[in-house]
Scaffold this motif. Sequence first.
Motif, short mmCIF file in Angstrom:
data_model
loop_
_atom_site.label_atom_id
_atom_site.label_comp_id
_atom_site.label_asym_id
_atom_site.label_seq_id
_atom_site.Cartn_x
_atom_site.Cartn_y
_atom_site.Cartn_z
N LEU A 38 48.27 40.33 45.53
CA LEU A 38 49.79 40.92 45.11
C LEU A 38 50.58 40.35 46.25
N LEU A 39 50.10 40.06 47.33
CA LEU A 39 51.38 39.68 48.49
C LEU A 39 51.52 38.08 48.07
N LYS A 40 50.66 37.45 47.56
CA LYS A 40 50.76 36.02 47.51
C LYS A 40 50.56 35.43 46.00
N PRO A 41 51.22 35.94 45.31
CA PRO A 41 50.90 35.53 43.92
C PRO A 41 51.08 34.11 43.53
N LYS A 42 50.84 33.75 42.55
CA LYS A 42 50.65 32.04 42.19
C LYS A 42 51.97 31.86 41.02
N LYS A 43 52.98 31.05 41.15
CA LYS A 43 53.90 30.84 40.22
C LYS A 43 53.31 29.67 39.57
N LYS A 44 53.38 30.00 38.11
CA LYS A 44 53.02 28.89 37.33
C LYS A 44 53.99 28.91 36.05
N ASN A 45 54.10 27.43 35.75
CA ASN A 45 55.01 27.53 34.39
C ASN A 45 54.25 28.05 33.52
N THR A 46 55.00 28.61 32.40
CA THR A 46 54.48 29.28 31.15
C THR A 46 53.73 28.30 30.28
N LYS A 47 54.16 27.06 30.37
CA LYS A 47 53.18 25.88 29.56
C LYS A 47 52.17 25.71 30.06
N HIS A 48 51.62 25.99 31.28
CA HIS A 48 50.41 25.89 31.82
C HIS A 48 49.33 26.83 31.74
N PHE A 49 49.56 27.97 30.97
CA PHE A 49 48.55 29.09 30.78
C PHE A 49 48.80 29.94 29.61
N GLN A 50 47.60 30.42 28.95
CA GLN A 50 47.69 31.09 27.53
C GLN A 50 47.62 32.48 27.90
N ILE A 51 48.32 33.27 27.21
CA ILE A 51 48.30 34.63 27.21
C ILE A 51 47.13 35.35 26.50
N ILE A 52 46.19 36.01 27.05
CA ILE A 52 45.10 36.66 26.41
C ILE A 52 45.38 37.58 25.47
N LYS A 53 45.49 37.66 23.91
CA LYS A 53 45.86 38.79 23.25
C LYS A 53 44.85 40.09 23.07
N GLN A 54 43.57 39.60 23.10
CA GLN A 54 42.62 40.75 23.08
C GLN A 54 41.91 41.05 24.18
N ILE A 55 42.37 42.02 24.88
CA ILE A 55 41.73 42.59 25.88
C ILE A 55 40.76 43.41 25.72
N PRO A 56 39.69 43.56 26.19
CA PRO A 56 38.75 44.97 25.87
C PRO A 56 39.19 46.16 26.41
N THR A 57 38.99 47.18 25.76
CA THR A 57 39.72 48.44 26.43
C THR A 57 39.08 49.11 27.69
N GLU A 58 37.99 48.79 27.95
CA GLU A 58 37.52 48.86 29.38
C GLU A 58 37.90 48.30 30.22
N VAL A 59 38.71 47.07 30.08
CA VAL A 59 39.31 46.24 31.10
C VAL A 59 40.69 46.97 31.19
N VAL A 60 41.30 47.22 30.26
CA VAL A 60 42.76 47.77 30.14
C VAL A 60 42.66 49.06 31.09
N SER A 61 41.42 49.94 30.55
CA SER A 61 41.64 51.32 31.26
C SER A 61 41.21 51.10 32.81
N GLN A 62 40.29 50.13 32.98
CA GLN A 62 40.22 49.66 34.51
C GLN A 62 41.52 49.72 35.36
N ILE A 63 42.40 49.22 34.54
CA ILE A 63 43.69 48.75 35.56
C ILE A 63 44.39 49.83 35.64
N GLU A 64 44.78 50.73 34.18
CA GLU A 64 45.72 51.71 33.94
C GLU A 64 45.26 53.01 34.84
N GLU A 65 43.77 53.25 34.98
CA GLU A 65 43.57 54.48 35.56
C GLU A 65 43.28 54.49 37.22
#
Length: 86
Positions: A38-65
């Motif tokens: 979080l203190l040293k994030p990677k800056k990346k051009n949006t052309k060089h990555f793909q957003i993952i649209k289907q994230i399992p609910t257990e992964v989302v809850s891991q981050i939200e909780e």
Amino acid sequence: MKIELAKSLSGHDKDEIYLILKQEERFAWLVNGTTHTLLKPKKKNTKHFQIIKQIPTEVVSQIEENAWNDDTIRLAVKKYKRSINK
């Protein structure tokens, strides 16, 4: 805040999974909890990555909780990688 994961498409980190911390028009700041914290994030051009649209609910809850810290992000990325390798 919307939780989004991204997969790197090019560069030395090809196929690496990241959490999108902040996104602007042309660039995004990505974190994975280990090499890019979080203190040293990677800056990346949006052309060089793909957003993952289907994230399992257990992964989302891991981050939200839990508070956003490097350990939580690292565990969520690891849990996502395990879910796609089933």
